[in-house]
Scaffold this active site. Sequence first.
Site, mmCIF file in Angstrom:
data_model
loop_
_atom_site.group_PDB
_atom_site.id
_atom_site.type_symbol
_atom_site.label_atom_id
_atom_site.label_comp_id
_atom_site.label_asym_id
_atom_site.label_seq_id
_atom_site.Cartn_x
_atom_site.Cartn_y
_atom_site.Cartn_z
ATOM 1 N NE ARG A 77 -3.439 -2.717 2.067
ATOM 2 C CZ ARG A 77 -4.576 -3.522 1.240
ATOM 3 N NH1 ARG A 77 -5.263 -2.703 0.221
ATOM 4 N NH2 ARG A 77 -4.963 -4.406 1.492
ATOM 5 C CB SER A 110 -4.616 -1.216 -7.403
ATOM 6 O OG SER A 110 -4.231 -1.725 -6.098
ATOM 7 C CG ASP A 155 -12.689 -8.739 -0.349
ATOM 8 O OD1 ASP A 155 -12.324 -9.606 0.037
ATOM 9 O OD2 ASP A 155 -12.386 -7.623 -0.169
ATOM 10 C CG MET A 197 -11.047 -11.559 5.074
ATOM 11 S SD MET A 197 -9.602 -11.394 4.030
ATOM 12 C CE MET A 197 -8.431 -11.413 5.290
ATOM 13 N NE ARG A 568 12.670 -38.373 -11.724
ATOM 14 C CZ ARG A 568 12.668 -39.174 -10.651
ATOM 15 N NH1 ARG A 568 11.727 -38.809 -9.654
ATOM 16 N NH2 ARG A 568 13.629 -39.929 -10.351
ATOM 17 N N GLY A 577 -12.319 -38.925 -21.380
ATOM 18 C CA GLY A 577 -13.013 -39.689 -22.651
ATOM 19 C C GLY A 577 -12.283 -39.074 -23.748
ATOM 20 C CD GLN A 669 -7.696 -37.925 -13.886
ATOM 21 O OE1 GLN A 669 -8.060 -37.269 -14.682
ATOM 22 N NE2 GLN A 669 -7.069 -38.728 -14.066
ATOM 23 C CD GLN A 670 -14.695 -40.546 -11.863
ATOM 24 O OE1 GLN A 670 -15.766 -41.490 -10.675
ATOM 25 N NE2 GLN A 670 -14.929 -41.135 -12.674
HETATM 26 P P1 ATP Z 1 -7.907 -4.620 -2.003
HETATM 27 O O1 ATP Z 1 -9.065 -5.167 -2.791
HETATM 28 O O2 ATP Z 1 -6.832 -5.780 -1.616
HETATM 29 O O3 ATP Z 1 -8.069 -3.630 -0.921
HETATM 30 P P2 ATP Z 1 -6.637 -2.509 -3.582
HETATM 31 O O4 ATP Z 1 -5.885 -2.366 -4.887
HETATM 32 O O5 ATP Z 1 -8.046 -1.965 -3.396
HETATM 33 O O6 ATP Z 1 -6.557 -4.089 -3.168
HETATM 34 P P3 ATP Z 1 -5.694 -0.291 -1.962
HETATM 35 O O7 ATP Z 1 -5.042 -0.352 -0.663
HETATM 36 O O8 ATP Z 1 -7.061 0.355 -1.866
HETATM 37 O O9 ATP Z 1 -5.963 -1.701 -2.181
HETATM 38 O O10 ATP Z 1 -5.029 0.383 -3.079
HETATM 39 C C1 ATP Z 1 -3.603 0.152 -3.274
HETATM 40 C C2 ATP Z 1 -2.888 1.305 -3.728
HETATM 41 O O11 ATP Z 1 -3.194 1.736 -4.712
HETATM 42 C C3 ATP Z 1 -2.882 2.263 -2.432
HETATM 43 O O12 ATP Z 1 -1.583 1.882 -1.729
HETATM 44 C C4 ATP Z 1 -2.229 3.507 -3.432
HETATM 45 O O13 ATP Z 1 -1.004 3.327 -3.766
HETATM 46 C C5 ATP Z 1 -2.851 3.288 -4.570
HETATM 47 N N1 ATP Z 1 -4.144 3.937 -4.802
HETATM 48 C C6 ATP Z 1 -5.342 3.659 -4.486
HETATM 49 N N2 ATP Z 1 -6.405 4.488 -4.340
HETATM 50 C C7 ATP Z 1 -5.710 5.584 -5.306
HETATM 51 C C8 ATP Z 1 -6.092 6.814 -5.379
HETATM 52 N N3 ATP Z 1 -7.436 7.320 -5.299
HETATM 53 N N4 ATP Z 1 -5.282 7.824 -6.038
HETATM 54 C C9 ATP Z 1 -3.958 7.401 -6.102
HETATM 55 N N5 ATP Z 1 -3.550 5.912 -6.031
HETATM 56 C C10 ATP Z 1 -4.357 5.215 -5.268
#
Ligand code: ATP
Length: 766
Positions: A77, A110, A155, A197, A568, A577, A669-670
């Site tokens: 993060r 992200s 999620d 979660m 190996r 099938g 496999q079943q």
């Molecule tokens: P998860 O689903 O596991 O929470 P995620 O990708 O939503 O994954 P986040 O922690 O929300 O996880 O985002 C990851 C990183 O993306 C952040 O630490 C930041 O660097 C970048 N990021 C998220 N939101 C923004 C934003 N609005 N502007 C710029 N960068 C961002």
Amino acid sequence: MAPRKRIAIMTSGGDSPGMNGVVRACVRMAIHMGCDALCVYEGYEGLVRGGDYIRQMEWHDVRGWLSEGGTLIGTARCMAFFERAGRLKAAKNMVLNGIDALIICGGDGSLTGADRFREEWPSLLQELVATGELKPAQVEPYQHLNLVGLVGSIDNDLSGTDATIGCYSALSRVCEMVDYIEATATSHSRAFVIEVMGRHCGWLALMGGVATGADSIFIPEKPKRDDWREEMRALVEKHRKSGKRKTIVIIAEGAQDRHGHKITPEMVKDLLADKNGLALDTRITTLGHVQRGGTAVAYDRMLATLQGVEAVRAVLEATPETKTSFIAITENKIARKPLMEAVQETKSIAKAIEAQEFEKAMTMRDTEFYDQYTSYMMTSAVQDQTMLLPEKERMKIGFINVGAPAGGMNAAMRAGVAYCMSRGHEAVAIHNGFAGFSRHHGDTPLGAVRPFNWLEVDGWASKGGSEIGTNRELPSESGMETIANLIEFYQFDALFLIGGFEAFHAISQLREARAQYPSLCIPMTLLPATISNNVPGTEYSLGSDTCLNELVNYCDKIKQSASATRRRVFVIETQGGRSGYVATLAGLGVGATAIYTPEEGISLDMLASDVRHLKEVFANDKGQSRAGRLILVNEKASKVYKAKLIADIIREEAHDRFEARDSIPGHVQQGGVPSPMDRCRAVRLAIKCIQHLEQFGKNAHNKAKKDPNSATVIGIKGAGVVFTPMSELEEMDTDWPNRRAKAAFWLDMKETADILGGRPKHHPPE
Ligand code: ATP
């Protein structure tokens, strides 16, 4: 000559199983397409820091990555990326490294960050030039930021896609744990409240509930009524009175009531354990990070690989006008979709939940989510009187399994029975297929035909095999007249078949015999269930996912066993099938060096070319990886070149430079316990089947005779769930001699597996 394009791959946000598969697919596909592949380590942090965080990758650098959990290039993060100053540094590093395109695998955060970066890109470059950090000539080739997103998240919370990379692995961990807990709960007659979660998305809790047949679930999108305590007390009391010895409640982290107040596992425990109420010995289990752990399941490996390949194609085809996309899956179809719309919609769902607009939140989730929720409600509250049909509309429906057992058959039965009960239909079990149906008649007329006992059926959600018994015999072998007479004798209004190609053949025979036997003019539908996935009319059959998981686990273990003697090759014979589906998908999931299928056959040329390739691979392997190589061969790919012979040929040709062994997993496999995907899809599809039969109503012989939809197969085809009439499938889509569909929808996947396995092109047998 134009300079080679440089494509960078990054994982970001929370890790999820399958991210390594994404990186492997992107790196190899990029190299295959004549590009340089780079990895940005530690997510946006690596992009901001640059230097050693951005590295060029070679083909062999990602060997064995499919079988590794988490993300091997790290994730983080990154606070700096939230600020323009951080993004400025990131842009500079992109330019300095000559990165033409960026593929980001992460969650909605992200991807939001990615879109912001893309939007700002021109101004970032301008600023870098204005401040003298970069020269105009340096930024000139990078005017447009070419970016594609992949959704990696456990999620399954992103809108616009049915599944995110990692969610089925997490679901698998959840179900594994609930299955374990169930055993102890039943032993002690206990109640368990299990927290999973999902802060804004109840997918894991919902699917976990469907797959395990939990008594109750709590999800953020659909809070229970205000009187949930009374409702739950009554439900659990009813379950206990019917003889159930366990109570399982699954609660999402983000569970709340209709007024936005959090519902905690403790609150549910207090209710179940209340001395003046249910007084159950109740425990809380919080699953926590185990849900992220472990290697990816077969489906996630497939998703990661196909989406990774599609992402590379997308960045290579993008023009400055192309909208930034992400790669989605809808039912069985991989597609590019606009990134920002999906992110916006995801945020809108979270907002709708916050604003307590729950109906809106539910409708904004994908169709599967909505369907599964409805399915769950129908199967968990079977005696809910609100859905009952008037007496005269209630049908008698025969349930029958035909063919070999496949994971999910019992879950489908359970769901079908539950739905029938909620509508007032009479669900009747026909034991041991058509053979059982025909032979038990006479001495013990009711022996093979019995009503279901709900207490028994209720425990089938996670059971493997076929509880009502199955048999391969076709109606023609059992005696069509006998079958027709029995259907009349029992006055069935409809027939629900679950099985593989034999079941398909059986329904075809019954349909054709209608002209002769009017009693067969009842609606009938088939829910395909076979590990071979060779039933026409569908791209997915129950049990195929369980089989793939068994095979992938088996291959992972075998591969690992070679770590001490790494030179190996294992030649593994798969079932299936005359369909190469299982071999291909398992090969895709484990990174096989070669896959042999009946569709392609095996020739000496192919073997020679693959042996040559193996020699090169071992000659160039400087010990970067300690695992063996795998070749997957379908049991019917060739009459002569069987796994053992192929292994012998390789050994002979290898001249002691490497080893070769054959290995046959056989009936493993079943599968034992069916995979969560098979269980959940079983529930959803079985309910749809009964609903389809229900449309014909009671005593619908005349209608059924004329309507092609009275004999159908339910299937997942491309982006939809469809019923296809048998008349259509028999004629157009069925390769009868080879017992499979004429068109193999997965052939592209075979090509992808070959490309990513580095297999040379060869000529299949003439
Ligand atoms: P998860 O689903 O596991 O929470 P995620 O990708 O939503 O994954 P986040 O922690 O929300 O996880 O985002 C990851 C990183 O993306 C952040 O630490 C930041 O660097 C970048 N990021 C998220 N939101 C923004 C934003 N609005 N502007 C710029 N960068 C961002």
